[in-house]
Design a protein around this motif. Structure first.
Motif, PDB file in Angstrom:
ATOM      1  N   PHE A   4       0.841  -1.194   0.000  1.00 21.22           N
ATOM      2  CA  PHE A   4       0.000   0.000   0.000  1.00 21.22           C
ATOM      3  C   PHE A   4       0.875   1.243   0.000  1.00 21.22           C
ATOM      4  N   TYR A   9       0.557  -2.984   6.372  1.00 21.94           N
ATOM      5  CA  TYR A   9      -0.179  -4.250   6.261  1.00 21.94           C
ATOM      6  C   TYR A   9      -0.499  -4.743   7.673  1.00 21.94           C
ATOM      7  N   LYS A  15      -6.357 -13.190   6.303  1.00 18.35           N
ATOM      8  CA  LYS A  15      -7.115 -12.667   5.169  1.00 18.35           C
ATOM      9  C   LYS A  15      -8.181 -13.672   4.715  1.00 18.35           C
ATOM     10  N   PRO A  32     -11.401  -4.624   6.825  1.00 18.15           N
ATOM     11  CA  PRO A  32     -11.185  -3.183   6.720  1.00 18.15           C
ATOM     12  C   PRO A  32     -12.465  -2.414   7.032  1.00 18.15           C
ATOM     13  N   TYR A  68      -9.449  -3.296  10.695  1.00 22.84           N
ATOM     14  CA  TYR A  68      -8.301  -2.684  10.037  1.00 22.84           C
ATOM     15  C   TYR A  68      -8.767  -1.380   9.400  1.00 22.84           C
ATOM     16  N   ILE A  70      -9.157   1.749   7.173  1.00 18.40           N
ATOM     17  CA  ILE A  70      -8.750   2.336   5.892  1.00 18.40           C
ATOM     18  C   ILE A  70      -9.472   3.674   5.764  1.00 18.40           C
ATOM     19  N   ASP A  88      -5.251   3.311  -2.093  1.00 19.19           N
ATOM     20  CA  ASP A  88      -5.087   2.325  -1.011  1.00 19.19           C
ATOM     21  C   ASP A  88      -6.438   1.746  -0.570  1.00 19.19           C
ATOM     22  N   ALA A  92      -7.326  -2.085  -0.703  1.00 14.46           N
ATOM     23  CA  ALA A  92      -7.533  -2.844   0.542  1.00 14.46           C
ATOM     24  C   ALA A  92      -8.868  -3.587   0.505  1.00 14.46           C
ATOM     25  N   HIS A  95      -8.536  -6.507  -1.827  1.00 14.87           N
ATOM     26  CA  HIS A  95      -7.611  -7.510  -1.295  1.00 14.87           C
ATOM     27  C   HIS A  95      -8.238  -8.308  -0.142  1.00 14.87           C
TER      28      HIS A  95
END
Ligand code: NAP
Length: 445
Positions: A4, A9, A15, A32, A68, A70, A88, A92, A95
């Motif tokens: 990113f 990370y 994940k 996120p 997380y 963002i 980003d 994110a 991902h």
């Protein structure tokens, strides 16, 4: 590993992956979140409290979220030198596959497109999914709000929302009008005698087979998984034949082609009934009650009934015969209108959840805006974001935690402990702050 620009990370959690065409959900998924602008931080804090508590209570520590952060909106602009929607953030979400967000301000004025529309189109989140159901005790403008229990699948990427518009008076707009008037329209019988006024602005309404079938597939899969009695295409095809009418026609062709074993169209049902005993469904008792305004009985053989309704009529239908509808599939603009209308019927936007979804990516979000006048007051109803989180739990297959949230909300409303928006409409209710309401939901799980 993905790199990113400004995000570190995550060092904890696992994940979510797609394996063999399915989501593989770890016990500690990295999720996120975008806090959002205005009332976003208040409702996010409340939603997080409720989601974490539901998971803890349902699974006793075996499962938990790794949140997380963002960035988008005002916080995005502060961190990324004025960029409200940094790359980003897109990366994110793509991902990590499942994410949740609060509302974002659409900066007013030239040059800005809605951040939400940008997110949906860039990540090809082609389905806007909005379930609408009633919680007993919520003030509603109708007599039987409990009869409405629908889920709306709104196409999210095209239609007049494609953002292809030309401003009146610009060179390109004038040239386009001239070209249409002189070269295009005379060549087509249906438009040969029509004329666009020279002082018009022009918007383009593209509706494709691809996008139509994508939303139709998503809705049918949902209806099958949840054993729902019917799906309804909402369209204005009597006027817009080659866009909305085509959406409906492609829909029938598609569901019959791809889901034949699961569906029967309303016309087929009608023909079948007439062939069997010469009696049209409208006069028949029992299995066809749904066609007469009774409880949706479904097809006698358990198949999903596929029907369509003109857009203006469905606004009456959801008021007059709400229990005849369970899944509504619609192009973008209709979907925008009908979602808010249905939400109002069960008590307003403060309680309406939503998600934007692609094939696998799911971005769950509050459906209302940033209500800027209430910023930082710990006042508003966090229900929309909490219920969006509940949809997320269901998407992850964490149904036990999702059920606890329904219970917590229902109990809290039954106790008449509510935020200001419901309090002002309920007699004898206790007014709670946003955070107090979340704590009450947790207490009642
Ligand atoms: P809004 O933020 O949805 O607020 C309109 C009114 O709805 C509020 O004044 C409040 O009514 C009520 N309301 C909204 N959320 C509530 C909640 N959680 N609890 C209780 N009541 C709630 O609409 P807006 O004022 O038109 O838009 C403000 C900003 O939000 C704009 O920048 C817009 O672009 C943006 N927006 C973002 C999204 C999104 O991110 N998905 C969606 C829509 C709008 P009362 O005044 O009656 O108390």
């Amino acid at each position: 590993m993905i790199k990113f620009e400004k995000l570190d990370y995550p060092t904890k959690g696992t994940k979510i992956e797609v394996k063999d065409g399915k989501l593989a959900i770890p016990n500690d998924p990295i999720i996120p979140f975008i806090e959002g602008d205005g009332i976003g931080p208040d409702i996010w804090r409340a939603a997080k409290m409720v989601l974490d508590a539901a998971v803890q209570k349902a699974y006793g520590g075996e499962k938990h979220f790794e949140w997380y952060e963002i960035f988008a909106g005002d916080k995005g602009a502060a961190k990324y030198d004025g960029r409200y929607m940094p790359q980003d953030t897109f990366d994110a979400i793509e991902h990590f596959i499942v994410a949740i967000k609060g509302p974002l301000t659409t900066p007013v004025g030239g040059g800005f497109r809605s951040l939400n529309v940008t997110l949906r189109q860039t990540l090809d989140l082609y389905a806007c999914v909005r379930p609408v159901r009633y919680f007993e005790g919520v003030p509603s403008p109708v007599k039987h709000p409990e009869k409405l229990n629908v889920i709306i699948f709104r196409e999210n990427t095209e239609d007049v929302y494609a953002g292809i518009e030309f401003r009146q008076g610009t060179e390109v707009c004038e040239a386009l009008i001239k070209h249409l008037n002189e070269n295009v329209m005379p060549a087509v019988p249906e438009t040969a005698n029509k004329h666009i006024r020279e002082d018009s602005g022009i918007g383009i309404k593209p509706i494709s087979i691809t996008a139509s079938n994508n939303i139709q597939r998503k809705a049918l899969n949902w209806a099958i998984a949840h054993q729902l009695p019917s799906v309804t295409f909402m369209h204005k095809g009597n006027i817009m034949k080659y866009t909305e009418g085509a959406f409906k026609d492609w829909g029938y062709e598609f569901v019959v082609r791809e889901f034949r074993d699961y569906v029967i169209t309303e016309d087929e049902l009608w023909d079948q009934a007439k062939a069997e005993d010469g009696v049209t469904p409208i006069h028949k008792e029992g299995a066809f009650a749904h066609l007469r305004g009774g409880k949706p009985a479904g097809d006698p053989n358990g198949r999903i009934i596929v029907k369509d309704r003109i857009a203006d009529s469905i606004f009456q239908q959801v008021l007059l015969r709400p229990d005849e509808y369970s899944v509504i599939i619609t192009p973008n603009l209709n979907g925008d209108y009908i979602s808010d209308a249905c939400a109002a019927q069960v008590g307003g936007l403060g309680m309406a959840p939503g998600a934007n979804m692609g094939d696998f990516v799911g971005l769950f979000e509050a459906t209302h805006g940033t209500a800027p006048k209430y910023t930082g007051q710990d006042k508003v109803n966090p229900g929309s974001l909490i219920l969006s989180g509940q949809m997320m739990l269901e998407y992850l297959g964490w149904g036990e935690a999702a059920a606890l949230i329904t219970k917590g909300i229902q109990e809290t409303i039954s106790q008449k402990r509510v935020t200001y928006d419901l309090h002002r409409q309920m007699e004898g209710a206790v007014k709670l702050k946003c955070s107090e309401y979340a704590a009450a939901i947790v207490e009642n799980m």
